[in-house]
Each structure stands twice: as C-alpha cells, then as structure tokens.
Design an enzyme around this catalytic site. Structure first.
Site, PDB file in Angstrom:
ATOM      1  CG  ASP A  25     -10.005   3.111   0.248  1.00 41.99           C
ATOM      2  OD1 ASP A  25     -10.488   2.643   1.240  1.00 41.99           O
ATOM      3  OD2 ASP A  25      -8.591   3.091   0.578  1.00 41.99           O
ATOM      4  CG  ASP A  40      -1.918   0.779   1.156  1.00 40.57           C
ATOM      5  OD1 ASP A  40      -2.761   1.194  -0.099  1.00 40.57           O
ATOM      6  OD2 ASP A  40      -2.068   1.774   2.155  1.00 40.57           O
ATOM      7  CD  GLU A  52      -1.758   2.403  -3.258  1.00 39.32           C
ATOM      8  OE1 GLU A  52      -2.073   3.503  -4.542  1.00 39.32           O
ATOM      9  OE2 GLU A  52      -1.704   2.851  -1.694  1.00 39.32           O
TER      10      GLU A  52
END
Length: 498
Positions: A393, A293, A340
């Site tokens: 998200d 992430d 990411e």
C-alpha cells in the site's frame, strides 16, 4: 506462544513480491518457471523469506484482498505450460495473445483449463476426489461457482430463494445437474494445490519460507457468506447489517468504509471458532508464515451501520481476543503468525499481541516527519517484529523520496546525514535494526520509482495490482550485493539452520 523464545528468532531477511508480479509471457505471473527462478534468486542472495499477497481469486478492481473465497486459490496463478509438459493440455489450447489483461486474460485461461479438464483421465479424477475429501471447503466452493455461472455472476442473495437459502433438496438436485461444472472447479483447485505444493517443497528445500497474507474479512459475495451466513452479521435476506472499516483520521476525513460484512463472534465462539480454524489450516498448508491483515480488529473492530455511506458513523466493539488464537494454536500447530498491527493500536491491541507472542510490524516510510520516538524508526524496533521499507500500500522507496514534502525529506536527511544513496541507506538501517525479520519489496531492491507502485489505497483503476517485474532485471548481479549486506548485518543464515 509463537516467536516467544530467543532460539526461535534468527535474524532473517526476505522480499515482498506477489506471484502475479513475476515476469511472464502470459500477461500475469504464475506458479511456473519464473517462480522457481525467483526462489533461486532468494537462495543465492541469502534471503530466507518470500512474502506475497493473498492468493485467492482477485475481486473488485483486481484486488487480491477481495476474493470470492477465503480458501480457494486463484486459477489465474496456475501454470499452463506445466500442463502441456505433463500432457494434460495441448499447445493449441494455450492463450496466444500475450497482451491479454484483466477479465479477457481470466476468460482465456479458463477456456484452456476447461480443455484440460475435458481430457483428464480416470486417474486424475480419482486424485481430485481424494483432494476434495481432504478439503471440506471445496464442496461449497464448487457449488457456489456452479451457481455463479448459472446466474451470470449475480450476487448469491439474488439467486432463486431455494439456492440462496441452501435448500437441501435444491442442493442435492444441483449436485446431479451440475456434476460436470462442479467437477471442473474441483479439478482447478486440485491443479492449484498440486502446483503450489511443488513450489513450496522446492522453496523449503532451499531454505526459503513462504510468507502469506490473509485478509481479516471475507467478501459479502463469497462462498463463505453463502455457506455460513450464521457466522456473519447478515439480515434475513443475507445482506450485511454492519460493515467493516476504520474511522476518520488525519489521512481521511470520512474514514474508510470497506464494506465487508462483520463476523458474529458470539456465533463463532459457539463453534469453537471452527470456520477460522479451518481457514488457518488451509493457510498452514500453503505457507510457513502468515500475516493476518488488520490484526487490531481481533481486539476491537470498527462497526459501521450498512446505511451509512461513509465511516463517519460507527463504533468500536470488543473483538474475540485471545480465546480465538488459543483455539487456532491448539488445533493448527506449527503455523507462524505475524500480526499486522498498523493503525489505531490501543492498549487492548497491545495486550492481545503480547499475550499471543506474535511479532508486530513497522514500516520505515512512516518513520519521518513525526518527531523523535516514532515507533517506525529503526532505532525503536523491538526484536520480535517484522519490518518493511514499505508494504503493497506504500509508494516505492524511490517514489516516496521523490514525492516527499520538504519537511519529511529534511527529516530523512537528518537521520541519514551525508548519504549519497538514500534508498540504500534506508534499506541498510532496516537490515541493521534489532528486528528479527526485515522485508524489502522487490521494487525497492531494484530501485524503481513510483510508477512501479503496487497499490494506492482508496483508488480503483488499471494502475493498481498490475506491476510486473521486467524479465531483463539483472537478478544475477543483484544477488551477491544483497548477500554481502545480509552477511554484514548478521542476517545470512547458515544452510543447515535455515
């Protein structure tokens, strides 16, 4: 470099589905029977990737991205029914209220696990000891957990100084005084590791790769900061001096102040990034592929003074870059990494990803309303990328189309003229794209609306992280539909080459 050769890029497809979202009579999905049925669904539909969210203990607001350990698995995911079947737990000890949620569910599950620990024999305890010997992080986690319980959940900085500062004499005394408590926490992680290994073996035997998600930052109140304060930007009391986040942008005038302590990369470099290597080794044990992430933070990270209430005040600072991942690849061979790279992708970020050879990400829901040449448009995808309709998200695809403004929806229709089934058309373009891996959230396969959204960034409430798939979802009917689409788009991988 990973994913750098053509032969390593078979066209794959998979589903994003967190374990907690599996149907369950116990209030939350687990590593039990529903997880095996989900693997069977993936296999039947020709999918070869199961992506999930972080599997550490969920933290503030139920977020799996805020955990008390970068290594330990969440006890909530342990399947109690398997313990009953293996005579490691009595039926009477199971939580009997199917309506339990949140802290009440976690407490009920802990009571059952403590009953299981109390009745485990010498053979199991010997296996726990062997597990602990192979997982060096476990001792710090068990001591941290024992002290958390002793001081009613207080942050580690507020413990008596001898424990907050990890006095060797105090810790030696604690190991004797709290042997039963630390033994319990080691037993729980052994159970988690055992059930996880069994599920992973089952998935891999059916050609399904497990795809994990690793937050870049550790939580302030974690075993990691307590055990290794020298690796983080902390003051003499163990409090952060600077915290992580991202600066103001079009979506947020104040930016995002995440609050996680930043790493002391100079200190980590002196250890050859040892803590990070161990973290990646743990992920390699659990997963075949790992998404890191906020990968841009390794090229440049945004540093916010802890005194600033928002992210308006802060500066970009050069991150560790390629040397970190050179160590990871050298000492953790075989782990596939996905970067990411959503957000502010500077030239330095692009150079780092290119040098590492990792695939980046694209999100289809970001493709509209920004004009031609948008990198999130399927026509622009590069082969070495992992692409999504949306992530955890984002709104679901149906929710996105329902709530899109007039300009965005007009742009969608411009790209998919005459489409009677817009969600289907969007998923189809993802599958037809050049990207080697296409991931669709389970909610989008099921065509669910915005009420099935997993998370809304910047909000805290009972509606986040709580979506559960209906036990009556007709996966048997869905599987052949997906399989036909994968075959049509060249993403159906032959059994012998999975």
């Amino acid at each position: 470099m990973l994913f750098s050769k053509k032969k390593e890029l078979p066209r794959r497809a998979g589903t994003l589905m967190h374990i907690t979202s599996l149907p369950s009579e116990g209030g939350v999905g687990t590593l039990g029977a529903a997880a095996y049925r989900f693997v069977d669904f993936l296999h039947a539909s020709g999918q070869t990737v199961w992506q999930m969210l972080p599997v550490g203990s969920a933290g503030f607001g139920g977020s799996p991205y805020q955990s008390a350990s970068a290594f330990a698995g969440d006890p909530l995911l342990i399947d109690l029914d398997e313990l009953v079947q293996r005579e490691m737990l009595c039926t009477e000890a199971l939580p009997h209220d199917a309506g339990l949620r949140g802290d009440a569910l976690r407490e009920a599950k802990e009571r059952a696990l403590r009953v299981s620990y109390a009745r485990c024999g010498e053979k199991a305890r010997a296996q726990v000891e062997a597990f602990a010997a192979g997982h060096p992080w476990l001792e710090d986690w068990t001591l941290f957990s024992a002290l958390k319980a002793r001081y009613q959940g207080a942050a580690w900085q507020d413990w008596p100084e001898e424990y907050a500062r990890r006095s060797p004499a105090a810790l030696a005394r604690l190991k004797e005084e709290a042997a039963e408590e630390t033994g319990y926490h080691a037993y729980v992680q052994w159970l988690f590791g055992r059930q996880w290994a069994r599920l992973k073996r089952y998935a891999n035997e059916r050609g399904v790769k497990l795809f994990g998600d690793m937050p870049i930052y550790a939580s302030e109140d974690s075993a990691d900061c307590w055990a290794h304060p020298e690796l983080f930007q902390l003051d003499e009391k163990g409090r952060p001096t600077h915290v992580a986040g991202v600066p103001p942008d079009y979506f947020s005038a104040d930016g995002q102040r995440w609050g996680n302590p930043l790493y002391d990369w100079k200190a980590l470099k002196k250890t050859r990034y040892g803590w990070w290597v161990e973290r990646m080794r743990q992920n390699a044990e659990r997963f075949d592929i790992v998404r890191i992430d906020h990968f841009i933070g390794f090229a440049n990270y945004y540093s916010i003074p802890v005194t600033s209430p928002t992210a308006r005040v802060g500066e970009w600072i050069k991150g560790p870059g390629r040397p970190l991942f050179a160590e990871v690849e050298k000492r953790t061979p075989g782990l596939s990494i996905v970067a990411e790279d959503l957000g502010v992708v500077s030239p330095r970020v692009r150079r780092l990803i290119r040098r590492c050879g990792y695939p980046g990400m694209h999100v289809l829901e970001f493709a509209f309303g920004g004009g031609d040449g948008n990198p999130n448009n399927p026509a622009e995808y590069e082969e070495n990328s992992v692409v999504y309709t949306g992530t955890h998200d984002n709104d679901t695809l149906c929710g996105f189309l329902e709530h899109a403004d007039e300009n965005t929806l007009a742009d969608v229709r411009r790209h998919y003229p005459g489409a009677a089934d817009l969600p289907g058309a969007l998923i189809g373009s993802l599958m037809e794209s050049r990207a080697y891996m296409a991931i669709v959230p389970m909610q989008d396969w099921l065509r669910l609306g915005g009420d099935a959204r997993m998370n809304t960034p910047g909000t805290v409430g009972d509606f986040n992280w709580t979506w559960r798939m209906d036990a009556d979802a007709d996966l048997a009917a869905l599987a052949p539909q997906i399989r036909a689409q994968l075959e049509k788009t060249g993403r159906l991988i032959k059994e012998e080459t999975r």
